[in-house]
Each structure stands twice: as structure tokens, then as C-alpha cells.
Write a protein that holds these residues in place. Structure first.
Motif, PDB file in Angstrom:
ATOM      1  N   LYS A  49      57.414  29.455  66.755  1.00 44.30           N
ATOM      2  CA  LYS A  49      55.959  30.158  67.023  1.00 44.30           C
ATOM      3  C   LYS A  49      56.881  31.417  67.661  1.00 44.30           C
ATOM      4  O   LYS A  49      57.785  31.851  68.994  1.00 44.30           O
ATOM      5  N   GLY A  52      55.034  37.687  67.169  1.00 45.44           N
ATOM      6  CA  GLY A  52      55.494  38.852  66.972  1.00 45.44           C
ATOM      7  C   GLY A  52      55.852  39.883  67.737  1.00 45.44           C
ATOM      8  O   GLY A  52      56.213  41.331  67.422  1.00 45.44           O
ATOM      9  N   LEU A  53      56.096  39.304  69.454  1.00 41.57           N
ATOM     10  CA  LEU A  53      56.667  40.963  70.448  1.00 41.57           C
ATOM     11  C   LEU A  53      57.486  39.785  71.298  1.00 41.57           C
ATOM     12  O   LEU A  53      58.088  38.643  70.637  1.00 41.57           O
ATOM     13  N   LYS A 268      45.234  37.660  63.158  1.00 42.10           N
ATOM     14  CA  LYS A 268      44.328  38.413  64.271  1.00 42.10           C
ATOM     15  C   LYS A 268      44.638  37.655  65.691  1.00 42.10           C
ATOM     16  O   LYS A 268      44.363  38.626  66.300  1.00 42.10           O
ATOM     17  N   ARG A 269      44.911  36.379  65.439  1.00 42.42           N
ATOM     18  CA  ARG A 269      45.707  35.491  67.011  1.00 42.42           C
ATOM     19  C   ARG A 269      46.872  35.937  67.145  1.00 42.42           C
ATOM     20  O   ARG A 269      47.986  34.743  67.909  1.00 42.42           O
TER      21      ARG A 269
ATOM     22  N   LEU B  15      73.668  56.680  52.114  1.00 44.07           N
ATOM     23  CA  LEU B  15      72.431  56.550  51.805  1.00 44.07           C
ATOM     24  C   LEU B  15      72.249  55.420  53.228  1.00 44.07           C
ATOM     25  O   LEU B  15      71.249  55.383  53.797  1.00 44.07           O
ATOM     26  N   GLN B  19      69.675  55.668  56.607  1.00 43.24           N
ATOM     27  CA  GLN B  19      69.390  54.521  56.677  1.00 43.24           C
ATOM     28  C   GLN B  19      68.952  54.740  58.493  1.00 43.24           C
ATOM     29  O   GLN B  19      67.984  54.770  59.231  1.00 43.24           O
ATOM     30  N   GLN B  90      51.582  47.954  66.909  1.00 42.04           N
ATOM     31  CA  GLN B  90      51.941  46.918  67.152  1.00 42.04           C
ATOM     32  C   GLN B  90      53.721  47.563  67.016  1.00 42.04           C
ATOM     33  O   GLN B  90      53.857  46.796  67.033  1.00 42.04           O
ATOM     34  N   ILE B  93      55.427  48.939  69.886  1.00 41.58           N
ATOM     35  CA  ILE B  93      55.951  47.756  70.431  1.00 41.58           C
ATOM     36  C   ILE B  93      56.942  46.838  69.724  1.00 41.58           C
ATOM     37  O   ILE B  93      57.541  46.072  70.435  1.00 41.58           O
ATOM     38  N   GLN B  94      57.125  45.804  68.806  1.00 40.08           N
ATOM     39  CA  GLN B  94      57.758  45.748  68.095  1.00 40.08           C
ATOM     40  C   GLN B  94      58.885  46.259  68.230  1.00 40.08           C
ATOM     41  O   GLN B  94      60.322  45.140  67.775  1.00 40.08           O
ATOM     42  N   VAL B 109      45.607  41.809  74.967  1.00 32.36           N
ATOM     43  CA  VAL B 109      45.947  42.889  74.062  1.00 32.36           C
ATOM     44  C   VAL B 109      47.073  43.266  75.321  1.00 32.36           C
ATOM     45  O   VAL B 109      48.364  43.258  74.973  1.00 32.36           O
ATOM     46  N   GLU B 112      49.205  40.671  76.397  1.00 37.28           N
ATOM     47  CA  GLU B 112      50.722  40.179  75.751  1.00 37.28           C
ATOM     48  C   GLU B 112      51.727  41.270  76.312  1.00 37.28           C
ATOM     49  O   GLU B 112      52.929  41.002  75.669  1.00 37.28           O
ATOM     50  N   TYR B 113      51.800  42.930  75.843  1.00 41.29           N
ATOM     51  CA  TYR B 113      52.428  43.327  75.821  1.00 41.29           C
ATOM     52  C   TYR B 113      53.057  44.449  77.493  1.00 41.29           C
ATOM     53  O   TYR B 113      54.308  44.245  77.544  1.00 41.29           O
ATOM     54  N   ASP B 202      30.094  39.025  61.620  1.00 42.91           N
ATOM     55  CA  ASP B 202      31.463  40.165  62.254  1.00 42.91           C
ATOM     56  C   ASP B 202      31.817  38.433  63.635  1.00 42.91           C
ATOM     57  O   ASP B 202      32.493  39.326  63.947  1.00 42.91           O
ATOM     58  N   PRO B 398      45.290  37.557  72.166  1.00 42.97           N
ATOM     59  CA  PRO B 398      44.309  36.439  70.935  1.00 42.97           C
ATOM     60  C   PRO B 398      43.542  35.674  69.883  1.00 42.97           C
ATOM     61  O   PRO B 398      42.975  35.427  69.518  1.00 42.97           O
ATOM     62  N   ALA B 399      44.555  34.767  70.295  1.00 49.36           N
ATOM     63  CA  ALA B 399      45.056  33.633  68.881  1.00 49.36           C
ATOM     64  C   ALA B 399      43.250  32.994  70.171  1.00 49.36           C
ATOM     65  O   ALA B 399      42.322  32.388  69.757  1.00 49.36           O
ATOM     66  N   GLU B 402      39.972  34.730  69.574  1.00 46.60           N
ATOM     67  CA  GLU B 402      39.305  34.285  68.160  1.00 46.60           C
ATOM     68  C   GLU B 402      38.487  33.565  68.049  1.00 46.60           C
ATOM     69  O   GLU B 402      37.266  32.856  67.137  1.00 46.60           O
ATOM     70  N   THR B 403      39.451  32.749  68.422  1.00 43.76           N
ATOM     71  CA  THR B 403      38.408  30.684  68.234  1.00 43.76           C
ATOM     72  C   THR B 403      37.324  30.958  69.352  1.00 43.76           C
ATOM     73  O   THR B 403      36.122  30.347  68.469  1.00 43.76           O
ATOM     74  N   MET B 431      46.483  26.102  73.986  1.00 44.13           N
ATOM     75  CA  MET B 431      48.320  25.552  73.030  1.00 44.13           C
ATOM     76  C   MET B 431      48.373  26.900  73.627  1.00 44.13           C
ATOM     77  O   MET B 431      49.664  27.466  72.934  1.00 44.13           O
ATOM     78  N   GLU B 432      48.119  28.439  74.580  1.00 40.84           N
ATOM     79  CA  GLU B 432      48.392  29.469  75.167  1.00 40.84           C
ATOM     80  C   GLU B 432      49.437  29.246  76.367  1.00 40.84           C
ATOM     81  O   GLU B 432      49.798  30.123  76.285  1.00 40.84           O
TER      82      GLU B 432
END
Lengths: 301, 433
Positions: A49, A52-53, A268-269, B15, B19, B90, B93-94, B109, B112-113, B202, B398-399, B402-403, B431-432
Motif C-alpha cells: 500500500k 507514491g510518496l 488520481k487517488r 554511459l 547517467q 509530483q 516530490i517523489q 494534496v 500529503e506533501y 466532470d 485524494p482517494a 475522488e470517492t 481506508m485512508e
């Protein structure tokens, strides 16, 4: 003397294998970097789970895969893909074949014009096609509304893309329209490889037109058909742009495909672990089909 | 032969080295302090207008003004188009290497960061400096749990945009309560217009309706309870919001095919005078203009009012849902970056952004420069809000966001009952956690 020849032979051999390595290396390096490694990475992520971060530390085993197959929207997406495969194989490809028979041979006046017309949609970018058809289906100004008003009169509006019962069909019509020209061209190319003498011989032997097609033309262009079926199935599993441009998998996920599902529920999630699991499922579906097809259809030939 | 083999190996190794050098370069970037000289990066959004973008020009000018006062500072300004920005940030940050100052819409968002340790907390600065000029409601969008990570320069409200000409023709007044709205919808329908334009394809335009109803039913308490875990998104106010929305839907107020329509189609119906109302943010007028047949929209016929109150609900008419734009501070940002952020947020620049960016300014006094009655109303509504709620789809993780959007569309498509829709949201929220 002998040793000299041997060393010369060895020299040539080494030269050859070096040549092979050098020729294959660029493609192999690129393929490994951009295909093999990401696939392995996705396979690894799919057991976590992960948003992405941050670090990968929430190992969940095959939970993501179980979740996918218990998610009704995923099942809808899978079924939609299978529907697209089925409809492509049994509706789109036969139609393309008929078109090829009709306009594939020289001598028919205007055949070039028709070829161009049927092939034209394939030249357009998928996203452009999606946007154009969104206008075509527009409930206020679109073509279905126009015809409905012409026939029935009054202020009728037809909103196919907003209707759960018709949205998938409306999108499949676009897929049908977009790719039929491509398969037609494949078949036309195949047709040109069918020797005229064979057909003539069959006719002399008393075969009717249907029999000529079934026993002479189809077997002679089998390789074109094999390629067309293969591309059609793999393409059907990867449908994304058109569906996305026309409604992002909606309304209410009724037109979701595996790849739009991956985007909606993975990216998206911020559910990159789950998204990776979906990607792996798509990968294996394509792989299994590929192995099966190579073994039983291509090899059979 | 040996020699050639050697050449191949050297090539491969070089090479790999190259890199490696790229990867290394990524990590070494950031604020490299050299004596007094300070350098930092600033990622901003463009209007996508190309070379002569007024947003870029204004920001370049701000930088030039700042550097004049602080010659030791070098600012690496990276203007990016919206979608390109989202992807680039994105990736940054990753890679654990966020820009020092970058655009953000706040909310989920941003949280999350922050939780991934990618942002610098600027709570002290917000309390001692920014809060003197910017309302706490707007600042709150850039904080959570009492900690702040950024500052807005734009904060608007979602509200009802309406066509005055159609209202006159149908003989209706601005509705202040939900039953009045239902009545207005009925009368406009009788007058032969589409009462409400909605781009539910949308999804987010549809979610505005449900969220406003939930706010009017439950007020801030219901949301805080659900958010903190002492309550739930399946509680009564959230179910009631769904029921109210179905009351509206029963009148068939939306255009044909609205479940498949997007925001541009929604704006076109308003801009072409076919629909009487839409629930939309402060950016509605330019969007309507751009999507109308004559490119001019409704002009003076366009009016604005707050989302009606719901009798029996705990929320007040002054509670506002909205959102805007701002900047957050990356984890490795030097002190100067925060100082510069304070410099950007002065009245003069904030006023000029009204024209260049099309914003509702947040700096005290800047709203004087707003043109038009509608924009003034929105600015006042935001300024007077006791409870300012960022759009759910941005505020929640975000999850969950969206829901919420899915749940509302499911509700409208009669694929879920109000209780099921609320439960969907609660399940995804749990769930989050």
C-alpha cells in the motif's frame, strides 16, 4: 598451418558475435531500461500500500489483487474490455474484411477514394477523435439530436454519453469507426498477395463466389488475418484515449476500461501500489493472450 | 580486437557514469549558500498564453523588484502550464527534491506533501506576519492541525450564477432558501428554459451541490466530527444532503445528458442564455464567455448569489465553500524564500494579479481594485465567512475526494441511495486512516 586457419576462424567468429552484440545492444539497453525494469518495479510495488510518496514499508501481500477482483468497477472495466475484444473480432474485423473485398481490387472506379475515406479516421490522433465525437454526440447541437428533431420534430435532445445504457455503445461506435480502416488496409495488402490464377482455377472447378472467398482467399491471406486479430485484441485491452476524451470512464464508471480504471483508481487517488497491481493484471492478460496466440495460432500456420 | 572490445566497455561504462552524474546533479541542486549569496527556485503557474503571458511578466517584475532590494538573492523562476506543473511537482516530490517555493491549491494534496516531510512549516510567520493582511479563513486552506505550510494569493467562493434576463422573464426573485430554489426551478422550467446547467461528467461540478447541502445541513460541526473521527461521513446531515439533492433532481432541473457533460458544456449553456443558473466558482464569467457562441457571454445579465440556506439545517448562510491559489514552501527552502513570499503578498502585487491572473485577492484592501458587482460580492462573502470550507475534492485526501465525486454522481444517476452514497465516502475515509 591448421592452427592458423583455426585462429582465423575463431577470429571471424568473435568478430561476428561482437557485431551482433553491438547491433543488439542499443535496442536491448533501451528495452530493458524502459520496459523490463519498470515492469519489475511495478510488480514489486503491487504488493504494497503506497501513495507514491515516501518509503515503501506497508507490505500487503496480494491484498491489492484481491481488492481489484472484489471491486465492481474493476469487473465492469474488465467486462468492457472483453466486450470490445468480442465486438472487434466478430463485428469490426469481418466488416473490414468485407470492405477490403469490395474496394481492395483494382478496376473498381473510385476504390482509391473509398480507401482514403475509410482509412482517414485512423490517421487522426485518438484524443482528437474523442473530442470530435464528443461534439458529434452533444445533446444540444449533436447529430443524434439533429436527426431526432428531423424525424420526430419538437425540442428533443439525445444525450447518449450521459446515459448509462447507451454510453458504452456510443463509445464503441467510435472505436469501430476509428480502426476499421486500419484493418481494411491490412486485408487489402493481404488480398494483393492472393494469386489471381488460384481464384480462376477455383471458378473453373465450379466454386461459387462464397466458396472462393472461404477456400481460396481467406487461406491465402491468413497471415494478414493473424496480424490483424493480434493487433485488434492487444489494442482492445489498451483502449484509453478515446474513452478518456469522451467521458473519463463515466457516467458512473459505465464506460471504464482497464486502463482508465488504472488512471482513475491508481493515479488520481494516489494509490500507486494498487495502480501497479492493476497494471500487472493488464500486463499478464496481454502476456497470456500473446503466449496462447503464438503457440496455437501463429505456430499452427 | 581486444582494443575494440575495450572501446565498447568504455562506452558502456561512460554511459553509466553520465547517467550517474545526472542523478547526482538532481540531489545537489537546491539552496547552495555561498557567502551571502542565496539562490532558490520558484515554480509558478502560467495561463498557457505563451511568451507574452501577463502572469509570467508580473512575476518577473516582482522578482526584479525584490532583487533590487536584496542583490545577494538569485531566484530561479520556473513558470509552468497547469498539467505540466502537476506532473513535474509530483516527480520532484517523489525524488525527495521539492522546489523551494511552489504553487499549491492547499488542502489534501498539500497535506500529503507535508506528511511526507516535503514542506517547511511556517506557522510562526503566518501568525506574526501574514495574518495581519490575510484573513484566517483563507489562510486555513494552507494549514492543518494548527500548522501552516503556505499562503494563498487568491481565494474565491462557489456560488449560484444566474441569468437576470431569464429570472425576469419567469418572474422570479433570487431564492434565499432551498424550498424557494425548488420553486424558482419549477417556474423557470415552465418558462421554457433549462433551470440549472450541470457538467456532471466532470464530476466536481456535481460534487459542489452535495457539499453545499451537507454544509447547510450539518455546518462546521458535522464536518469536523467526521474529519476528527468522533462522527462519520455517514451521519445524518450527510445523508440528508443526498436527500435534498434528490428533491431537486426530482424536478428534472438539469439539461438532457448532463451526466455526460463537462464543465465547458455547462458554461456554454449559461453563456448562450439557455440555462438560468449554475453552481460554480469565481472563474465562471471568463469560462462562460470563452464557451459562448459569440464569445461574449451574458455581460451585465449575469448575477451572483450565495447558495440558499436549508431550513432546519445547522449551517449558516454565511458558511462558504471555495478555494483558490497560493504558494507553499519546500523542505530545503532558505529563510529568504519565505521572506520573498511575504514580499509577493503585498497589496500592490495582489491587486495587479486581479488583471493578470483573474483572481479574488486576499490581501486586505486589495479587493478595492475588483471590477464588477459579482466579484465584489464574492470577495465580501469570502471575507465574512466564519466557516470557510475548501472544496472537498481538494481538502480531503485524494482517494476520498475522488470517492466523494463518484458518490454524488452515483446518487444523481440513481445508482446509490443517499445513505449508500454517504457510506461510500465514510468507507473510503476509513481506508485512508
Amino acid at each position: 598451418m591448421n592452427t592458423r586457419i583455426d585462429s582465423q576462424k575463431a577470429h571471424i567468429k568473435l568478430k561476428e558475435s561482437l557485431m551482433i552484440i553491438m547491433l543488439v545492444a542499443p535496442a536491448l539497453i533501451i528495452f530493458t531500461t524502459f520496459v523490463v525494469i519498470p515492469v519489475i518495479q511495478a510488480g514489486y510495488y503491487s504488493f504494497f500500500k503506497w501513495k507514491g510518496l515516501g518509503p515503501l514499508n506497508d507490505f500487503r501481500g496480494i491484498e491489492n489483487f484481491i481488492r481489484a477482483f472484489n471491486h465492481p468497477v474493476f469487473i465492469t472495466a474488465l467486462m468492457n474490455n472483453l466486450k470490445i475484444v468480442f465486438l472487434s473480432l466478430f463485428l469490426q474485423l469481418p466488416t473490414a474484411f468485407l470492405l477490403a473485398l469490395l474496394i481492395g481490387r483494382k478496376g473498381f472506379f473510385g476504390s482509391m477514394v473509398f480507401r482514403g475515406l475509410y482509412f482517414f479516421p485512423y490517421v487522426l490522433a485518438e484524443i482528437v477523435v474523442g473530442i470530435i465525437w464528443k461534439f458529434i454526440y452533444d445533446p444540444q447541437y449533436g447529430i443524434p439530436t439533429f436527426f431526432a428533431r428531423l424525424i420526430k420534430g419538437g425540442d428533443i435532445q439525445i444525450g447518449l454519453l450521459g446515459n448509462l445504457d447507451y454510453a458504452f455503445t456510443a463509445i464503441f461506435i467510435v472505436i469501430f469507426w476509428k480502426y476499421i480502416g486500419f484493418h481494411m488496409i491490412l486485408y487489402i495488402a493481404g488480398l494483393q498477395g492472393v494469386p489471381k490464377e488460384l481464384e480462376d482455377a477455383a471458378v473453373i472447378d465450379g466454386a461459387n463466389k462464397f466458396q472462393v472467398v472461404l477456400y481460396v482467399i481467406i487461406p491465402s491471406m491468413w497471415s494478414a488475418i493473424i496480424i490483424s486479430v493480434f493487433l485488434s485484441v492487444i489494442g482492445s485491452f489498451n483502449v484509453f484515449d478515446i474513452v478518456w476524451a469522451m467521458g473519463q470512464g463515466g457516467p458512473v464508471h459505465s464506460t471504464e476500461t482497464l486502463v482508465t480504471y488504472l488512471y482513475n483508481f491508481g493515479f488520481k487517488r494516489f494509490a500507486f501500489g494498487y495502480g501497479s497491481a492493476i497494471a500487472i493484471i493488464i500486463f499478464f492478460l496481454c502476456l497470456i493472450f500473446n503466449i496462447f496466440y503464438q503457440k496455437y495460432v501463429v505456430a499452427e500456420k | 580486437m581486444q582494443k575494440r572490445l575495450g572501446v565498447v566497455f568504455v562506452l558502456i561504462i561512460s554511459l553509466l557514469l553520465v547517467q550517474g552524474a545526472f542523478a547526482g546533479g538532481q540531489q545537489e541542486k537546491g539552496s547552495d549558500v555561498q557567502g551571502d549569496a542565496v539562490e532558490f527556485t520558484w515554480w509558478t503557474l502560467t495561463g498557457g498564453g505563451g511568451a507574452e503571458d501577463p502572469r509570467i511578466n508580473l512575476r518577473e517584475e516582482i522578482i526584479a523588484d525584490y532583487i533590487e532590494e536584496h542583490p545577494n538573492v538569485k531566484i530561479d523562476h520556473v513558470p509552468l502550464e497547469n498539467e505540466a506543473f502537476k506532473q513535474k511537482v509530483q516527480v520532484a516530490i517523489q525524488a525527495g527534491d521539492p522546489p523551494d517555493l511552489f504553487h499549491s491549491w492547499g488542502g489534501g494534496v498539500m497535506i500529503e506533501y507535508a506528511e511526507a516531510g516535503m514542506l517547511t512549516e511556517i506557522t510562526e510567520r503566518v501568525k506574526n506576519d501574514f495574518s495581519n493582511r490575510i484573513g484566517m479563513g483563507a489562510l486555513g486552506v494552507y494549514g492543518y492541525d494548527g500548522k501552516y505550510y503556505g499562503v494563498p494569493y487568491d481565494m474565491g467562493a462557489v456560488g449560484m450564477w444566474y441569468n437576470k434576463a431569464i429570472f425576469n422573464e419567469a418572474g422570479v426573485e433570487i431564492p434565499e432558501t432551498w424550498p424557494e430554489l425548488l420553486d424558482v426551478v419549477q417556474k423557470i422550467d415552465d418558462a421554457g428554459y433549462i433551470p440549472i446547467a450541470l457538467g456532471a461528467g466532470d464530476r466536481w461540478p456535481a460534487h459542489f451541490w452535495w457539499v453545499y447541502l451537507a454544509m447547510r445541513m450539518g455546518g462546521q460541526e458535522a464536518f469536523n466530527a467526521a474529519y476528527s473521527g468522533s462522527g462519520s461521513f455517514a451521519d445524518e446531515p450527510f445523508v440528508a444532503a443526498g436527500e435534498k439533492l434528490l428533491e431537486l433532481k426530482a424536478l428534472d432541473p438539469f439539461q438532457e445528458g448532463y451526466l455526460g457533460a463537462d464543465q465547458n458544456q455547462q458554461a456554454a449553456l449559461m453563456g448562450n442564455g439557455k440555462a438560468a443558473m449554475e453552481l460554480m466558482g469565481q472563474w465562471a464569467p471568463p469560462t462562460q464567455e470563452a464557451n459562448s457562441d459569440d464569445g461574449e457571454g451574458l455581460g451585465d445579465d449575469l448575477g451572483w448569489f450565495s447558495f440558499p440556506s436549508v431550513p432546519g439545517g445547522a449551517g449558516s448562510l454565511d458558511d462558504v465553500m471555495g478555494g483558490g491559489n497560493g504558494y507553499v514552501v519546500g523542505k530545503d527552502a532558505p529563510e529568504e524564500a519565505i521572506d520573498f513570499l511575504s514580499f509577493v503578498l503585498q497589496k500592490e502585487y495582489n491587486q495587479r494579479m486581479i488583471k493578470s491572473d483573474g483572481i479574488i485577492p486576499v490581501v486586505e484592501g486589495a479587493e478595492e481594485a475588483l471590477k464588477g458587482e459579482n466579484m465584489q460580492k464574492i470577495a465580501n462573502t469570502v471575507a465574512n465567512a466564519d466557516y470557510f470550507q475548501l472544496y472537498y475534492d481538494q481538502f480531503l485526501p485524494p482517494a476520498v475526494g475522488e470517492t466523494v465525486k463518484d458518490a454524488v454522481v452515483n446518487l444523481l444517476a440513481e445508482q446509490a441511495s443517499p445513505a449508500e452514497a454517504a457510506q461510500m465516502i465514510q468507507d473510503s475515509w476509513e481506508m485512508e486512516q
